[in-house]
Enzyme design. Structure first.
Site, mmCIF file in Angstrom:
data_model
loop_
_atom_site.group_PDB
_atom_site.id
_atom_site.type_symbol
_atom_site.label_atom_id
_atom_site.label_comp_id
_atom_site.label_asym_id
_atom_site.label_seq_id
_atom_site.Cartn_x
_atom_site.Cartn_y
_atom_site.Cartn_z
ATOM 1 N N TYR A 154 0.842 -1.192 0.000
ATOM 2 C CA TYR A 154 0.000 0.000 0.000
ATOM 3 C C TYR A 154 0.878 1.243 0.000
ATOM 4 O O TYR A 154 1.850 1.314 0.765
ATOM 5 C CB TYR A 154 -0.893 -0.002 1.252
ATOM 6 C CG TYR A 154 -1.818 1.186 1.352
ATOM 7 C CD1 TYR A 154 -2.968 1.267 0.570
ATOM 8 C CD2 TYR A 154 -1.553 2.233 2.228
ATOM 9 C CE1 TYR A 154 -3.821 2.360 0.662
ATOM 10 C CE2 TYR A 154 -2.402 3.327 2.333
ATOM 11 C CZ TYR A 154 -3.535 3.389 1.542
ATOM 12 O OH TYR A 154 -4.372 4.469 1.634
ATOM 13 N N ASP A 256 9.593 2.975 -0.136
ATOM 14 C CA ASP A 256 8.538 3.620 0.627
ATOM 15 C C ASP A 256 8.734 3.213 2.089
ATOM 16 O O ASP A 256 8.324 2.130 2.502
ATOM 17 C CB ASP A 256 7.174 3.170 0.097
ATOM 18 C CG ASP A 256 6.022 3.747 0.914
ATOM 19 O OD1 ASP A 256 6.279 4.343 1.985
ATOM 20 O OD2 ASP A 256 4.865 3.582 0.488
ATOM 21 N N LYS A 284 4.494 9.006 8.733
ATOM 22 C CA LYS A 284 4.119 8.387 10.006
ATOM 23 C C LYS A 284 5.064 8.755 11.164
ATOM 24 O O LYS A 284 5.015 9.868 11.661
ATOM 25 C CB LYS A 284 4.001 6.872 9.826
ATOM 26 C CG LYS A 284 2.836 6.512 8.868
ATOM 27 C CD LYS A 284 2.369 5.109 9.042
ATOM 28 C CE LYS A 284 1.403 4.667 7.967
ATOM 29 N NZ LYS A 284 -0.005 4.761 8.310
HETATM 30 N N1 PMP Z 1 3.039 4.096 2.259
HETATM 31 C C1 PMP Z 1 2.892 3.145 3.182
HETATM 32 C C2 PMP Z 1 3.857 2.025 3.253
HETATM 33 C C3 PMP Z 1 1.831 3.227 4.089
HETATM 34 O O1 PMP Z 1 1.665 2.272 5.007
HETATM 35 C C4 PMP Z 1 0.941 4.321 4.009
HETATM 36 C C5 PMP Z 1 -0.214 4.491 4.983
HETATM 37 N N2 PMP Z 1 -0.588 3.422 5.714
HETATM 38 C C6 PMP Z 1 1.146 5.274 3.014
HETATM 39 C C7 PMP Z 1 2.221 5.146 2.154
HETATM 40 C C8 PMP Z 1 0.234 6.446 2.865
HETATM 41 O O2 PMP Z 1 0.458 7.336 3.887
HETATM 42 P P1 PMP Z 1 -0.669 8.425 4.268
HETATM 43 O O3 PMP Z 1 -1.805 7.657 4.863
HETATM 44 O O4 PMP Z 1 0.026 9.323 5.252
HETATM 45 O O5 PMP Z 1 -1.026 9.123 3.008
#
Ligand code: PMP
Length: 442
Positions: A154, A256, A284
């Protein structure tokens, strides 16, 4: 802090106030919740009133040991004094200027110091945005369009990336050429037509893909640890192989690290596995609970922004109020022994939980301060291995824990996060609660 905590009561919780608020909220907010997964909280979405340290309280006064931690950001727990002090000070000095502040440069220098791949960095608000910026940079740097994205991973909710993050067996297609599965009605197919979906953790599969289309690939986008469909570590040598394939084909490697950054160490998964990507996305835990994300990487790629060939912008980009939290997080996480302590607690939890849920067919898979439960044939190495799991059992376990004061991510794709302020009292109490939850389910 430990002294303020109550022993959790032995009765299961009731949620009268939350239920009333939900009924009211549903009239004006779709589902009554602000982000889709929050609607999955069983027995029904709950409303929180406040948090302190490793605990939070709902509007009915029920106390929870919090392993959701805001979906990951709260690596120092709720309302950490170092963060509230730093952000409070900034708030009194102004919350947005729309022009540079020294803090932005200082936080950039910190990230350059900490992350092997980061020579320059730009800030955004969400993980999604950082990923979009990284993909734009990679496409501009290579002059190519195709991005390789792995099924089960994701990267955010926008049209370009919300694809194949949790496809079902019927949707996902041939393992050799997985289908591109949009996550939502209303997504523009044009936004994701330049993606190839691939299986993760399978080097031969990727070698084949590069052999077929290597010279068209702008970037491979990957979570270095798969965190959003079970917590799955890369098999030995896999990330190195990605690096080699990208180098040989002239493609960029994007990590990511929105989940893993600051969570599994101060220098990211890239330091842990000794593989340096071209671009890194952070979010995060970076800010300990404020909307800050970052995209950073090799100077020659980031300089495409300097040269104004790549457009990146935002009213709140580099927002000082949110950035003020970052030095506090970095300082706390730099204290000697902090990660060792978090990891030891996480290990105690994982071991205790494994023993408790094994008789129900459950297991725990994870690493460092992040792990998840599963019910099925066993821990897997990719998304397709976990298809044989029973999501209902994870759901049931989470509900039984929640009504006994242990809050974890509501989705069956499980994640538990541990913070610097969880301690042995929390873990003892959690395992005691888990024992009761398991007894109720048996
Ligand atoms: N990349 C990863 C690996 C994530 O786990 C998430 C959110 N769970 C995101 C991107 C997206 O981040 P945001 O919810 O702050 O847009």
């Amino acid at each position: 802090m430990a002294d303020d905590r109550m022993m959790l009561l032995d009765e299961t919780y009731v949620f009268g106030e939350s239920a009333a608020m939900l009924a009211r909220a549903r009239d004006v907010i779709p589902g009554g919740v602000g982000s889709n997964d929050r609607g999955l909280v069983d027995p029904h979405p709950l409303f929180m009133s406040h948090g302190a340290g490793s605990r939070m309280w709902d509007v009915d006064g029920n106390e929870y040991i919090d392993y959701l931690l805001g979906y990951g950001p709260l690596v120092l727990g709720h309302a950490h004094p170092a963060i509230t002090e730093a952000v409070g000070r900034q708030l009194r000095n102004g919350s947005v200027f729309g022009i540079p502040v020294a803090l932005e440069m200082e936080v950039a220098e910190m990230l350059v110091d900490l992350f092997p791949s980061i020579e320059m960095v730009r800030f955004c608000q969400s993980g999604t945005e950082a990923v979009l910026a990284a993909m734009r940079l990679a496409r501009a740097a290579t002059g190519r369009r195709l991005i390789v994205k792995f099924e089960g991973q994701y990267h955010g909710w926008l049209d370009q990336v919300a694809i194949s993050y949790a496809p079902t067996t019927e949707q996902a297609g041939d393992p050799a050429h997985p289908a591109t599965v949009p996550g939502s009605d209303g997504q523009s197919p044009g936004a994701y037509e330049d993606f190839i979906i691939a299986q993760w953790n399978n080097a031969e599969h990727l070698e084949q893909l590069f052999a077929e289309r290597g010279d068209e690939i702008a970037a491979v986008l990957t979570e270095p640890i798969m965190c959003n469909f079970g917590i799955i570590e890369p098999v030995s040598g896999y990330l190195n192989r990605l690096r080699e394939l990208c180098d040989r084909a002239g493609a960029a490697l994007i990590f990511d690290e929105v989940q893993t950054g600051f969570r599994i160490g101060l220098h990211g998964a890239q330091a842990r596995y000794g593989v340096t990507p071209d671009l890194t996305c952070l979010g995060k835990a970076l800010s300990g609970g404020f909307p800050v994300s970052a995209v950073g990487g090799r100077r020659e790629i980031m300089d495409l922004i300097t040269d104004r060939r790549v457009f990146h912008a935002g009213t709140y980009a580099g927002n000082p109020l949110c950035l003020a939290a970052v030095p506090a997080v970095v300082s706390e996480l730099s204290r000697p022994g902090v990660y060792e302590q978090m990891e030891a607690l996480s290990m105690r939890l994982r071991t205790g939980l494994s023993e408790l849920i094994a008789p129900l067919g459950g297991y725990v898979q994870g690493t460092s301060t992040i792990f998840g439960t599963g019910f099925g044939p066993g821990p897997g190495a990719s998304m397709r291995d976990l298809w044989h799991n029973d999501p209902e059992k994870v759901f049931d376990l989470k509900r039984e824990l929640r009504i006994r004061g242990v809050f974890t991510k509501p989705t069956p794709r499980d994640i538990w996060y541990v913070s610097t302020v969880h301690d042995d009292v929390d873990v003892d109490e959690t395992l005691r609660r888990a024992e009761q939850a398991v007894a109720a389910l048996a």
